[in-house]
Design a protein around this motif. Structure first.
Motif, PDB file in Angstrom:
ATOM      1  N   ALA A 158     -12.120 -25.602 -35.904  1.00 13.95           N
ATOM      2  CA  ALA A 158     -11.679 -26.521 -34.858  1.00 13.95           C
ATOM      3  C   ALA A 158     -12.110 -27.947 -35.204  1.00 13.95           C
ATOM      4  CB  ALA A 158     -12.267 -26.098 -33.516  1.00 13.95           C
ATOM      5  N   GLU A 159     -13.339 -28.062 -35.698  1.00 12.11           N
ATOM      6  CA  GLU A 159     -13.869 -29.378 -36.066  1.00 12.11           C
ATOM      7  C   GLU A 159     -13.025 -29.984 -37.199  1.00 12.11           C
ATOM      8  OE1 GLU A 159     -16.214 -30.338 -34.147  1.00 12.11           O
ATOM      9  OE2 GLU A 159     -17.212 -32.027 -35.088  1.00 12.11           O
ATOM     10  N   ASP A 160     -12.652 -29.145 -38.163  1.00 11.86           N
ATOM     11  CA  ASP A 160     -11.804 -29.586 -39.281  1.00 11.86           C
ATOM     12  C   ASP A 160     -10.429 -30.024 -38.810  1.00 11.86           C
ATOM     13  OD1 ASP A 160     -13.403 -29.378 -41.382  1.00 11.86           O
ATOM     14  OD2 ASP A 160     -12.504 -27.559 -42.257  1.00 11.86           O
ATOM     15  N   LEU A 161      -9.851 -29.207 -37.917  1.00 12.15           N
ATOM     16  CA  LEU A 161      -8.485 -29.470 -37.464  1.00 12.15           C
ATOM     17  C   LEU A 161      -8.447 -30.570 -36.410  1.00 12.15           C
ATOM     18  CD1 LEU A 161      -7.195 -25.788 -37.026  1.00 12.15           C
ATOM     19  CD2 LEU A 161      -6.572 -27.360 -38.842  1.00 12.15           C
ATOM     20  N   LYS A 162      -9.648 -31.009 -35.978  1.00  8.43           N
ATOM     21  CA  LYS A 162      -9.750 -32.009 -34.907  1.00  8.43           C
ATOM     22  C   LYS A 162      -8.983 -31.563 -33.664  1.00  8.43           C
ATOM     23  CE  LYS A 162     -10.314 -36.034 -37.960  1.00  8.43           C
ATOM     24  NZ  LYS A 162     -11.342 -35.346 -38.714  1.00  8.43           N
ATOM     25  N   VAL A 163      -9.214 -30.324 -33.274  1.00  5.69           N
ATOM     26  CA  VAL A 163      -8.592 -29.816 -32.054  1.00  5.69           C
ATOM     27  C   VAL A 163      -9.702 -29.544 -31.047  1.00  5.69           C
ATOM     28  CG1 VAL A 163      -8.561 -27.500 -33.084  1.00  5.69           C
ATOM     29  CG2 VAL A 163      -7.207 -27.935 -31.065  1.00  5.69           C
ATOM     30  N   MET A 164      -9.447 -29.911 -29.792  1.00  7.94           N
ATOM     31  CA  MET A 164     -10.442 -29.689 -28.740  1.00  7.94           C
ATOM     32  C   MET A 164     -10.621 -28.195 -28.532  1.00  7.94           C
ATOM     33  SD  MET A 164     -12.304 -31.270 -26.492  1.00  7.94           S
ATOM     34  CE  MET A 164     -13.656 -30.132 -26.286  1.00  7.94           C
ATOM     35  N   ASN A 165     -11.841 -27.693 -28.761  1.00  3.16           N
ATOM     36  CA  ASN A 165     -12.073 -26.268 -28.584  1.00  3.16           C
ATOM     37  C   ASN A 165     -13.112 -26.011 -27.494  1.00  3.16           C
ATOM     38  OD1 ASN A 165     -11.536 -23.466 -30.068  1.00  3.16           O
ATOM     39  ND2 ASN A 165     -13.653 -23.549 -29.395  1.00  3.16           N
ATOM     40  N   ILE A 166     -12.682 -25.338 -26.445  1.00  2.00           N
ATOM     41  CA  ILE A 166     -13.623 -24.969 -25.381  1.00  2.00           C
ATOM     42  C   ILE A 166     -14.011 -23.519 -25.579  1.00  2.00           C
ATOM     43  CG2 ILE A 166     -13.885 -24.637 -22.894  1.00  2.00           C
ATOM     44  CD1 ILE A 166     -11.954 -26.947 -22.489  1.00  2.00           C
ATOM     45  N   MET A 167     -15.307 -23.298 -25.843  1.00  2.87           N
ATOM     46  CA  MET A 167     -15.779 -21.922 -25.939  1.00  2.87           C
ATOM     47  C   MET A 167     -15.938 -21.428 -24.511  1.00  2.87           C
ATOM     48  SD  MET A 167     -18.345 -21.972 -29.156  1.00  2.87           S
ATOM     49  CE  MET A 167     -19.604 -23.051 -28.527  1.00  2.87           C
ATOM     50  N   VAL A 207      -5.397 -28.352 -27.562  1.00  3.11           N
ATOM     51  CA  VAL A 207      -6.556 -27.815 -26.840  1.00  3.11           C
ATOM     52  C   VAL A 207      -6.572 -26.307 -26.971  1.00  3.11           C
ATOM     53  CG1 VAL A 207      -7.648 -27.536 -24.595  1.00  3.11           C
ATOM     54  CG2 VAL A 207      -6.498 -29.684 -25.149  1.00  3.11           C
ATOM     55  N   MET A 208      -7.727 -25.769 -27.396  1.00  2.00           N
ATOM     56  CA  MET A 208      -7.853 -24.324 -27.511  1.00  2.00           C
ATOM     57  C   MET A 208      -9.001 -23.838 -26.633  1.00  2.00           C
ATOM     58  SD  MET A 208      -5.551 -23.267 -29.714  1.00  2.00           S
ATOM     59  CE  MET A 208      -6.085 -21.612 -30.115  1.00  2.00           C
ATOM     60  N   LEU A 209      -8.796 -22.699 -26.002  1.00  2.00           N
ATOM     61  CA  LEU A 209      -9.881 -22.026 -25.295  1.00  2.00           C
ATOM     62  C   LEU A 209     -10.232 -20.801 -26.130  1.00  2.00           C
ATOM     63  CD1 LEU A 209      -9.086 -23.937 -23.044  1.00  2.00           C
ATOM     64  CD2 LEU A 209      -9.071 -22.045 -21.443  1.00  2.00           C
ATOM     65  N   ALA A 210     -11.354 -20.855 -26.855  1.00  2.00           N
ATOM     66  CA  ALA A 210     -11.721 -19.746 -27.737  1.00  2.00           C
ATOM     67  C   ALA A 210     -13.240 -19.673 -27.827  1.00  2.00           C
ATOM     68  CB  ALA A 210     -11.108 -19.965 -29.131  1.00  2.00           C
ATOM     69  N   SER A 211     -13.802 -18.541 -27.631  1.00  2.00           N
ATOM     70  CA  SER A 211     -13.294 -17.180 -27.562  1.00  2.00           C
ATOM     71  C   SER A 211     -14.208 -16.347 -26.680  1.00  2.00           C
ATOM     72  CB  SER A 211     -13.309 -16.525 -28.938  1.00  2.00           C
ATOM     73  OG  SER A 211     -12.447 -17.166 -29.828  1.00  2.00           O
ATOM     74  N   ILE A 212     -14.017 -15.024 -26.689  1.00  2.39           N
ATOM     75  CA  ILE A 212     -14.930 -14.118 -25.977  1.00  2.39           C
ATOM     76  C   ILE A 212     -16.081 -13.707 -26.882  1.00  2.39           C
ATOM     77  CG2 ILE A 212     -15.172 -11.798 -25.037  1.00  2.39           C
ATOM     78  CD1 ILE A 212     -12.449 -12.025 -23.819  1.00  2.39           C
ATOM     79  N   SER A 213     -15.736 -13.297 -28.089  1.00  2.00           N
ATOM     80  CA  SER A 213     -16.760 -12.771 -28.984  1.00  2.00           C
ATOM     81  C   SER A 213     -17.500 -13.902 -29.682  1.00  2.00           C
ATOM     82  CB  SER A 213     -16.100 -11.854 -30.016  1.00  2.00           C
ATOM     83  OG  SER A 213     -16.690 -12.007 -31.282  1.00  2.00           O
ATOM     84  N   TYR A 258     -15.833 -31.677 -31.431  1.00  2.00           N
ATOM     85  CA  TYR A 258     -14.662 -31.105 -30.763  1.00  2.00           C
ATOM     86  C   TYR A 258     -14.938 -29.764 -30.078  1.00  2.00           C
ATOM     87  CZ  TYR A 258     -12.068 -34.659 -33.292  1.00  2.00           C
ATOM     88  OH  TYR A 258     -11.599 -35.848 -33.767  1.00  2.00           O
ATOM     89  N   VAL A 259     -16.184 -29.293 -30.174  1.00  3.96           N
ATOM     90  CA  VAL A 259     -16.477 -27.965 -29.643  1.00  3.96           C
ATOM     91  C   VAL A 259     -17.492 -28.057 -28.511  1.00  3.96           C
ATOM     92  CG1 VAL A 259     -17.349 -25.654 -30.194  1.00  3.96           C
ATOM     93  CG2 VAL A 259     -16.061 -26.942 -31.904  1.00  3.96           C
TER      94      VAL A 259
END
Lengths: 301, 438
Positions: free
Chosen positions: B120-129, B103-109, B145-146
């Motif tokens: 993130a979509e490629d790596l299949k990792v949950m990404n919360i903007m 799980v990643m929380l990314a990003s500000i910019s 995943y985003v």
């Protein structure tokens, strides 16, 4: 563009040019004497601003009259220059005067980054600001537009005082003449009994203090944030390159040129504002690669 | 020879074993949940990034003390966004691929989000903007995943226009001073298109885009004083906004024109009394420590107090966004575990559960739509000096429901804002609050 706006643009341009000149002057002085482009100069600008902000916040809390700023700000600049500039000269620069210019550039750039981290360690990442002196001096109406006396009188005034004082110092005083001699030729100066080490240290401290003074003056109207040194250094390099490295009079004229051009572009072509300093630099360097005021002779200061 | 080969093989086998048990631990119920958080720890945007990091540490500690997520302790790894997008991306990959973060929380910019989302979509990792605002990202492409746990630029800009038209319905001229980069340009495009749709007779008298990180706005201020626009908009933030406001205040520009500063909630405390009364301020969300509905709510109140104890400052919007992302993640895990019969969900199950999840951060609740976009209400107000605070607070607040001011799923914002009708300005769904002392 009517006559009034033309005049306003000149006022805006000049106050900006004053700051630009002070910072560029430090770079050009150090280059003139030691032949090194000091990338860490932006660090002195930033630290000068932070230090002035801290002192200003302290002074406001202690209810010191803002007029004391006129004494405190130069003192802060000299202290920053002596401490950080002195430290950098004795620990770093001294060892690299006869090294390859690329290596010198890398090392001063590394010093710049160390200074950046140091600022973050000391002052954190939240913006700093003080403006007691600006508010104290008040505002003036010029053709219906409000200006602060600070930007109309103080900034250009300080720049001119520094310019003439430095010129006088280099031409008339004993140490000043020694500086000129070292700039001419290091070995010959050594042979004539000048303590080159000491002159280099002094020059470097003076150059650093000029950068810090620019910061101390700028922080009165600007919020000081992490990374501010990098912004200023790029623009002052444009000034120095346009003028020709090591040219003090040239730096003054180039700073005024760039300051005015930037102000006019805000009135006429705002889209070009960011680009204008570099356009001027590119144009000048296309026709005069050594800069506007460099002449092919040994003397650089 | 044989020996060394053998030991090498054995070492390889052993490390392979460690690796497989490592990944097993993730699919079974883990004792700890590693998450990666990208935030600005250097550069000008660290004015948001560093408070947000403090918030993350504080809130994760709080969550862990209450048992973490389903019993798994949250263990954050922070990545500095200030290093530039190439380096950020390699750090991102390193945390995901080498440390097994799911799980990643990314990003500000917004620039970072644009770079990271496809990866993130490629790596299949949950990404919360968790903080970036670009509306284009989720409108141009569908991601599994985003997701985004807060509003986008459209929601923020449309609400700002509506509030301006409510406070000052009869202005004739406007000028803009924005930072010269993607956000400054894009937000102005959204703002001006919305304004044109709702009030076509407004004249734009100046569009100024000073350099990002500019330290001197004296020429801009002079020019604006000569033009005397009724309204001056700036969506700038951080040092740029502070400097612009300070120089405008020093020279009296703020007294002549109405300033609209949609991101200034994050500068209020710093600017202190440099910021005069009567300036329109936005909060990039409905969060504010004096939230008119929730200022006495224990969750908000406790957190504000703890944050102030830890950092000495009131929370700003990036802090609320960070908490929102973490609460969103907790809600997503709860929802996914529920539909997985109480078992620890896979990343796919989590990602699917995040779409459609509803949760509450510190202020009003947020719902994530099927396109991954969060619906976060917007709070705006006008500055007013108040006893007890060394800086202006917000008055005459209004909260705009996100559905009202966000492009519907499947529609693109630039076209959608052109279809807005003036009736929306006084929509009964907008909640307004009377001045505090009346």
């Amino acid at each position: 563009m009517n006559q009034e706006l033309f005049f306003l643009a000149i006022l805006d341009g000049l106050s900006y040019a004053a700051l630009l000149f002070l910072v560029a002057l430090g770079i050009t002085l150090v280059f003139g004497v030691m032949n090194i482009i000091n990338m860490a100069h932006g660090g002195f600008f930033a630290i000068g601003g932070y230090a002035a902000a801290s002192v200003g916040i302290w002074a406001a809390a202690a209810q010191v009259s803002p007029l004391w700023s006129f004494i405190m700000l130069p003192l802060v600049a000299i202290a920053v220059g002596a401490l950080f500039g002195g430290l950098m000269e004795t620990c770093l620069m001294r060892r690299i005067y006869d090294k390859d210019p690329v290596l010198q550039l890398l090392i001063t750039f590394a010093a710049f980054m160390i200074f950046e981290d140091l600022q973050r360690m000391i002052w954190g990442t939240q913006p700093y600001s003080v403006s007691e002196i600006v508010n104290y001096l008040g505002v003036a109406e010029v053709m219906g537009i409000t200006y602060t006396y600070y930007q109309l009188l103080v900034l250009p005034g300080v720049a001119l005082v520094v310019f003439f004082a430095l010129r006088y110092f280099l031409r008339r005083s004993l140490i000043g003449r020694q500086v000129v001699a070292v700039a001419h030729h290091r070995e010959v100066a050594t042979a004539m009994g000048i303590n080159v080490k000491r002159i280099c240290l002094l020059t470097f401290i003076a150059g650093s203090a000029l950068g810090a003074l620019g910061g101390a003056l700028a922080v009165q109207t600007t919020s000081w944030v992490a990374g501010i040194g990098a912004e200023m250094i790029v623009l002052s390099f444009a000034v120095v390159a346009t003028a020709g490295l090591g040219q003090i009079e040239g730096a003054l004229i180039a700073a005024i040129m760039i300051g005015l051009a930037r102000a006019f572009s805000v009135y006429l072509l705002p889209e070009l504002e960011v680009l204008v300093p570099y356009l001027i630099m590119t144009l000048v360097l296309l026709f005069r690669p050594q800069g506007l005021f460099s002449v092919a002779k040994a003397r650089r200061v | 020879m044989f020996r060394s080969k053998f030991t090498r093989l054995a070492a390889l086998a052993a490390s392979a074993l460690v690796l497989t048990t490592g990944t097993h631990a993730q699919t079974g119920k883990p004792t700890e949940l590693k998450i990666g958080i990208t935030t600005f720890l250097s550069g000008p945007a660290s004015v948001f990034g560093v408070p947000a990091k403090h918030a993350a540490e504080l809130y994760i500690e709080q969550l862990n003390a209450a048992g973490g997520i389903n019993g798994a302790k949250i263990v954050p790894t922070f990545i500095d966004e200030g290093v530039g997008s190439d380096k950020l991306l390699s750090e991102y990959r390193r945390v995901v691929q080498e440390q097994g973060v799911r799980v990643m929380l990314a990003s500000i910019s917004s620039g970072s989000c644009n770079t990271i989302a496809p990866v993130a979509e490629d790596l299949k990792v949950m990404n919360i903007m968790w903080d970036c605002g670009t509306e284009k990202l989720l409108e141009d492409k569908r991601y599994r995943y985003v997701v985004r746990t807060q509003a986008n630029a459209t929601t923020e800009m449309v609400a700002s226009v509506l509030y301006l038209l409510r406070v000052k319905p009869d202005f004739k001229t406007i000028a803009v001073v924005n930072q010269d980069y993607a956000w400054g340009r894009d937000s102005w495009e959204l703002f001006s298109n919305t304004l044109k749709a709702l009030k076509p007779d407004v004249k734009v008298v100046a569009e100024l885009f000073p350099k990002f990180g500019a330290t001197d706005f004296s020429t801009e201020v002079s020019r604006l004083q000569a033009l005397r626009p009724d309204v001056i908009l700036s969506t700038s933030w951080g040092g740029d906004l502070d400097t612009f406001v300070r120089q405008s205040a020093q020279r009296g520009l703020i007294r002549n024109s109405l300033f609209v500063l949609p991101l200034a909630e994050s500068s209020l405390e710093r600017l202190g009394n440099s910021l005069p009364e009567g300036v329109i301020v936005g909060a990039r969300g409905d969060h504010y420590f004096l939230h008119p509905e929730l200022k006495d709510d224990p969750k908000l109140k406790n957190f504000v107090q703890k944050f102030k104890e830890k950092t000495g400052a009131y929370p700003i919007y990036s802090v609320y966004h960070m908490v929102q992302a973490l609460d969103g993640l907790v809600a997503g895990y709860d929802k996914a575990a529920k539909s997985n019969k109480g078992q620890w969900p896979s990343t796919e199950q989590l990602a699917d559960a995040m779409h459609g999840v509803e949760f509450r951060g510190l202020t009003r609740s947020v719902k994530i739509r099927e396109d991954g976009q969060g619906l976060e209400d917007q709070l705006l107000g006008v500055t007013r000096k108040a006893p007890g605070y060394a800086f202006p607070i917000l008055d005459k607040m209004a909260i705009y429901p996100a559905e009202l001011v966000t492009a519907p799923v499947g529609q693109k914002s630039p076209e959608w804002v052109k279809t807005l009708k003036p009736e929306i300005i006084n929509s009964p769904r907008i909640k307004t609050f009377a001045s505090a002392d009346k």
